[in-house]
Write a protein that holds these residues in place. Structure first.
Motif, short mmCIF file in Angstrom:
data_model
loop_
_atom_site.label_atom_id
_atom_site.label_comp_id
_atom_site.label_asym_id
_atom_site.label_seq_id
_atom_site.Cartn_x
_atom_site.Cartn_y
_atom_site.Cartn_z
N UNK A 111 1.00 -1.21 0.21
CA UNK A 111 0.15 0.06 0.03
C UNK A 111 1.00 1.15 0.26
N UNK A 112 0.46 2.27 -0.75
CA UNK A 112 1.44 3.52 -0.83
C UNK A 112 0.73 4.71 -0.41
N UNK A 113 1.30 5.75 0.22
CA UNK A 113 0.83 6.89 0.77
C UNK A 113 0.73 7.81 -0.63
N UNK A 114 1.32 7.74 -1.66
CA UNK A 114 1.24 8.51 -2.76
C UNK A 114 1.28 7.59 -3.97
N UNK A 115 0.32 7.65 -4.85
CA UNK A 115 0.19 7.18 -6.13
C UNK A 115 0.29 8.01 -7.40
N UNK A 116 1.01 7.96 -8.17
CA UNK A 116 1.43 8.91 -9.21
C UNK A 116 1.23 8.63 -10.58
N UNK A 117 0.00 9.09 -11.32
CA UNK A 117 0.04 8.94 -12.85
C UNK A 117 0.09 10.13 -13.70
N UNK A 118 1.51 10.17 -14.15
CA UNK A 118 1.68 11.45 -15.10
C UNK A 118 1.69 11.13 -16.68
N UNK A 119 0.73 11.65 -17.13
CA UNK A 119 0.38 11.30 -18.61
C UNK A 119 0.17 9.73 -18.82
N UNK A 120 -0.69 9.27 -18.23
CA UNK A 120 -0.95 7.84 -18.24
C UNK A 120 -2.41 7.57 -18.54
N UNK A 121 -3.22 8.10 -17.69
CA UNK A 121 -4.80 7.88 -17.89
C UNK A 121 -5.28 7.80 -19.28
N UNK A 122 -5.03 8.73 -20.11
CA UNK A 122 -5.41 9.02 -21.37
C UNK A 122 -5.07 7.57 -22.30
N UNK A 123 -4.17 6.87 -22.01
CA UNK A 123 -3.97 5.62 -22.84
C UNK A 123 -4.79 4.58 -22.18
N UNK A 124 -5.33 4.70 -21.28
CA UNK A 124 -6.56 3.62 -20.93
C UNK A 124 -7.81 3.84 -21.96
N UNK A 125 -8.23 2.54 -22.50
CA UNK A 125 -9.49 2.48 -23.14
C UNK A 125 -10.71 2.90 -22.12
N UNK A 126 -11.76 3.81 -22.43
CA UNK A 126 -12.59 4.07 -21.36
C UNK A 126 -13.34 2.88 -20.55
N UNK A 127 -13.19 1.71 -21.25
CA UNK A 127 -13.86 0.56 -20.77
C UNK A 127 -13.06 -0.17 -19.61
N UNK A 128 -11.69 0.19 -19.72
CA UNK A 128 -10.73 -0.20 -18.73
C UNK A 128 -10.73 0.68 -17.40
N UNK A 129 -11.12 1.80 -17.50
CA UNK A 129 -11.02 2.66 -16.60
C UNK A 129 -11.56 2.15 -15.22
N UNK A 130 -12.84 1.74 -15.24
CA UNK A 130 -13.47 1.61 -13.91
C UNK A 130 -12.72 0.54 -13.18
N UNK A 131 -12.17 -0.68 -13.64
CA UNK A 131 -11.24 -1.43 -13.07
C UNK A 131 -9.91 -0.92 -12.83
N UNK A 132 -9.53 -0.11 -13.32
CA UNK A 132 -8.35 0.32 -13.29
C UNK A 132 -8.30 1.42 -12.03
#
Length: 208
Positions: A111-132
């Protein structure tokens, strides 16, 4: 921080054949410049940090230099090798893992105190985002913070990106108890006038 290939899983954030050029682009701006709107929301004391899609390791190394314990998840082997070379001795632990499932990190139970996603989210298809989003929420420690930067603008030739509305990310985060501490926009740091970024910092409730 990487750019997704047109084949393979959406979490494969980076062109292996363009790794050197992309790494130079990432390293041309600093962690402080990229995250200037959110710097005050990073923990002041040493914390456990996960950088997903870590690219060249710019952010991971900067956070490690501040005393944080940092895991860098980067599925593109060429970028991972460059990052390990550029930031040798930084103390960053590199992992070959990718969204939407992050199977290695999820299985480890960290488990992490900080999770960082810099310029990543737009690569996920919308149907994969809920599970992500569910996976990301599960990786956060109590009161942990999720830092997201969302790219808006035309898709460069040969790359796979999808529209990434801030409202969608907020709607997906809400059922997991994540609420916004910061929601702002900034221009592109590489001078692309047709590209805009949304910066989100989301936090969970402290159940400790």
């Amino acid at each position: 921080m990487g750019e997704a290939r047109t084949d393979g899983p959406a979490g494969t954030a980076g062109y292996g054949e363009e790794a050197e050029r992309l790494a130079a682009q990432y390293e041309a701006v600093t962690f402080a410049e990229v995250h200037r709107e959110a710097l005050h929301l990073f923990p002041p004391r040493p914390a456990d940090v996960l950088d997903i899609g870590a690219g060249s390791g710019r952010d991971a190394a900067a956070l490690a230099a501040l005393g944080h314990r940092v895991v860098a998840a980067e599925p593109t082997a060429e970028l991972r090798w460059i990052g390990e070379r550029l930031h040798a001795g930084s103390g960053v632990r590199w992992v070959d893992d990718a969204l939407p499932a992050l199977p290695r990190l999820g299985a480890a139970g960290e488990r992490f105190d900080v999770v960082l996603l810099t310029a990543v989210w737009m690569h996920l298809p919308p149907d994969e985002r809920p599970s992500a989003m569910a996976v990301l929420a599960g990786l956060l420690a109590p009161a942990g913070r999720l830092f997201l930067s969302l790219r808006h603008g035309p898709v460069p030739p040969g790359r796979r990106m999808y529209d990434a509305p801030a409202a969608e990310a907020l709607d997906l985060a809400r059922p997991h108890g994540l609420h916004p501490l910061l929601h702002t926009e900034r221009p592109d740091l590489h001078g692309r006038t047709d590209v805009l970024w949304t910066v989100l910092v989301l936090s969970g409730a402290d159940h400790s």
